[in-house]
Design an enzyme around this catalytic site. Structure first.
Site, short mmCIF file in Angstrom:
data_model
loop_
_atom_site.label_atom_id
_atom_site.label_comp_id
_atom_site.label_asym_id
_atom_site.label_seq_id
_atom_site.Cartn_x
_atom_site.Cartn_y
_atom_site.Cartn_z
N SER A 1 -40.29 31.43 -5.23
CA SER A 1 -40.37 31.44 -3.76
C SER A 1 -41.61 32.23 -3.37
O SER A 1 -42.13 33.02 -4.17
CB SER A 1 -39.12 32.13 -3.19
OG SER A 1 -39.28 32.44 -1.81
N TYR B 1 -32.63 38.72 -2.93
CA TYR B 1 -33.42 37.49 -3.11
C TYR B 1 -34.85 37.82 -3.52
O TYR B 1 -35.41 37.24 -4.46
CB TYR B 1 -33.40 36.71 -1.79
CG TYR B 1 -33.98 35.31 -1.86
CD1 TYR B 1 -33.19 34.23 -2.26
CD2 TYR B 1 -35.30 35.05 -1.50
CE1 TYR B 1 -33.70 32.95 -2.31
CE2 TYR B 1 -35.82 33.78 -1.55
CZ TYR B 1 -35.02 32.72 -1.95
OH TYR B 1 -35.53 31.44 -2.00
N1 LIG Z 1 -35.45 26.21 1.25
C1 LIG Z 1 -36.47 27.07 1.18
O1 LIG Z 1 -37.13 27.36 2.18
C2 LIG Z 1 -36.86 27.68 -0.13
C3 LIG Z 1 -38.06 28.40 -0.18
C4 LIG Z 1 -38.45 28.98 -1.38
C5 LIG Z 1 -37.66 28.84 -2.51
N2 LIG Z 1 -36.50 28.13 -2.43
C6 LIG Z 1 -35.72 28.01 -3.66
O2 LIG Z 1 -35.52 26.66 -3.95
C7 LIG Z 1 -34.32 26.50 -4.70
C8 LIG Z 1 -33.48 25.41 -4.06
O3 LIG Z 1 -33.13 25.83 -2.75
P1 LIG Z 1 -32.75 24.79 -1.59
O4 LIG Z 1 -33.46 25.26 -0.38
O5 LIG Z 1 -32.91 23.39 -2.04
O6 LIG Z 1 -31.20 25.18 -1.41
P2 LIG Z 1 -29.89 24.28 -1.22
O7 LIG Z 1 -28.85 25.24 -0.79
O8 LIG Z 1 -30.18 23.09 -0.40
O9 LIG Z 1 -29.59 23.78 -2.72
C9 LIG Z 1 -29.26 24.67 -3.75
C10 LIG Z 1 -28.55 23.92 -4.85
O10 LIG Z 1 -28.22 24.86 -5.90
C11 LIG Z 1 -26.86 24.66 -6.26
N3 LIG Z 1 -26.28 25.88 -6.81
C12 LIG Z 1 -25.95 27.03 -6.16
N4 LIG Z 1 -25.38 27.91 -6.99
C13 LIG Z 1 -25.36 27.32 -8.21
C14 LIG Z 1 -24.89 27.73 -9.48
N5 LIG Z 1 -24.30 28.91 -9.68
N6 LIG Z 1 -25.02 26.87 -10.53
C15 LIG Z 1 -25.60 25.65 -10.34
N7 LIG Z 1 -26.05 25.20 -9.15
C16 LIG Z 1 -25.93 26.03 -8.10
C17 LIG Z 1 -26.17 24.22 -4.97
O11 LIG Z 1 -24.92 23.62 -5.21
C18 LIG Z 1 -27.23 23.29 -4.39
O12 LIG Z 1 -27.12 21.98 -4.86
C19 LIG Z 1 -33.66 27.89 -4.72
O13 LIG Z 1 -33.95 28.54 -5.93
C20 LIG Z 1 -34.33 28.60 -3.56
O14 LIG Z 1 -34.33 29.98 -3.72
C21 LIG Z 1 -36.09 27.55 -1.27
#
Ligand SMILES: NC(=O)c1ccc[n+]([C@@H]2O[C@H](COP(=O)([O-])OP(=O)(O)OC[C@H]3O[C@@H](n4cnc5c(N)ncnc54)[C@H](O)[C@@H]3O)[C@@H](O)[C@H]2O)c1
Length: 267
Positions: free
Chosen positions: A147, A160
């Site tokens: 991130s 986080y």
């Molecule tokens: N959305 C953003 O703005 C953003 C920005 C930077 C980084 N990220 C990172 O991107 C990644 C995905 O985030 P997103 O925004 O798509 O979130 P999201 O909530 O849409 O999806 C997250 C997914 O991870 C799964 N998950 C959660 N806990 C889990 C576990 N213990 N075991 C297996 N699967 C698990 C959930 O079921 C879901 O399908 C994360 O690592 C997040 O930190 C997101």
């Protein structure tokens, strides 16, 4: 090098947290580039549905697996099962992640463990589980979805931010070990991508800004003000970057945290 320089034909990819959001987009882009895909997520049915949609759209083989990335032994068993079902493992996208927002002094201990165990420990466990499969082939690609918070901090997100900085460190350490084995390990560092992880913060943000605004306005104020591009990032953009990092064209990129944040970390 092929004309299409992101050609993953014949490869096998694992994407953790691949049922929705950025993970689903990464799984789809890997399959569009020719890879077969194993979707790991908490709910096996949801992972199966996501895999089915990928298979229908791309014609590549895709399967869903119920995996909690906090469970090292389960990850090992499931990675071994993927290697058996698909004939090996070429790529791992460590994407599963969660968020919890509170000031340091009020941050519940169990929420600290919840966030760090999924966002950091899970990345380590999955890396460890695929490593022998990649080392045996003298080839592999690991992409850690870190991130912008792996590079800079924001208040009220201590677990986080700490976990994501840890992921960048783990990326560098494992890249050094992977290089002689033909394994690259990189991190992608997205800014704000409109997924559930961001949308779920909206009610709390409205409250913290004193109310009197819509959830969309609160999200814009909290996130777009940080991004010079003034635009949310599309999950597909992050998915395409993951696919590129898995390609032969990216073989010399190793141990790198790569920003995809509209300029956020450039401040
Ligand atoms: N959305 C953003 O703005 C953003 C920005 C930077 C980084 N990220 C990172 O991107 C990644 C995905 O985030 P997103 O925004 O798509 O979130 P999201 O909530 O849409 O999806 C997250 C997914 O991870 C799964 N998950 C959660 N806990 C889990 C576990 N213990 N075991 C297996 N699967 C698990 C959930 O079921 C879901 O399908 C994360 O690592 C997040 O930190 C997101």
């Amino acid at each position: 090098m092929p004309a299409n320089f992101v050609d993953l034909t014949g490869r096998v990819s694992i994407v953790t947290g691949g049922s929705r959001g950025i993970g689903a987009a990464a799984a789809l882009e890997l399959a569009r580039a020719g890879s077969d895909v194993a979707v790991f997520d908490l709910d096996g049915d949801e992972a199966g549905h996501a895999a089915g949609a990928i298979e229908r759209e791309t014609g590549r083989k895709a399967r869903g697996y119920a995996v909690d990335v906090r469970k090292s032994e389960v990850l090992k068993q499931m990675c071994d099962a993927v290697a058996e079902d698909f004939g090996g493992i070429d790529h791992l996208v460590n994407n599963a992640g969660v968020q919890f927002v509170a000031p340091v002094s009020e941050f519940p201990d169990d929420k600290w463990s919840f966030v760090t165990s999924i966002n950091l420990d899970g990345v380590f466990y999955a890396t460890k589980a695929v490593w022998p499969h990649m080392a045996a082939r003298k080839r592999g690609r690991i992409v850690n979805v870190a991130s912008v918070h792996g590079l800079v901090a924001s208040p009220f997100k201590p677990a986080y931010v700490a976990a994501k900085h840890g992921v960048v460190g783990l990326t560098r350490a494992s890249a050094l070990e992977g290089a002689p084995l033909g394994i690259t390990v990189n991190a992608v560092c997205p800014g704000a991508v409109l997924t559930d992880l961001i949308r779920n913060q909206a009610p709390q943000l409205v409250e913290s800004f004193g109310g009197g605004m819509s959830e969309d306005e609160a999200l814009a104020r909290a996130f777009l003000d940080e991004m010079p591009s003034n635009a949310f990032i599309d999950p597909q953009e992050v998915g395409q970057l993951c696919a590129f990092l898995c390609s032969d064209a990216a073989r010399s990129i190793n141990g790198a945290p790569i920003s995809i944040d509209g300029g956020w970390a450039a401040h």
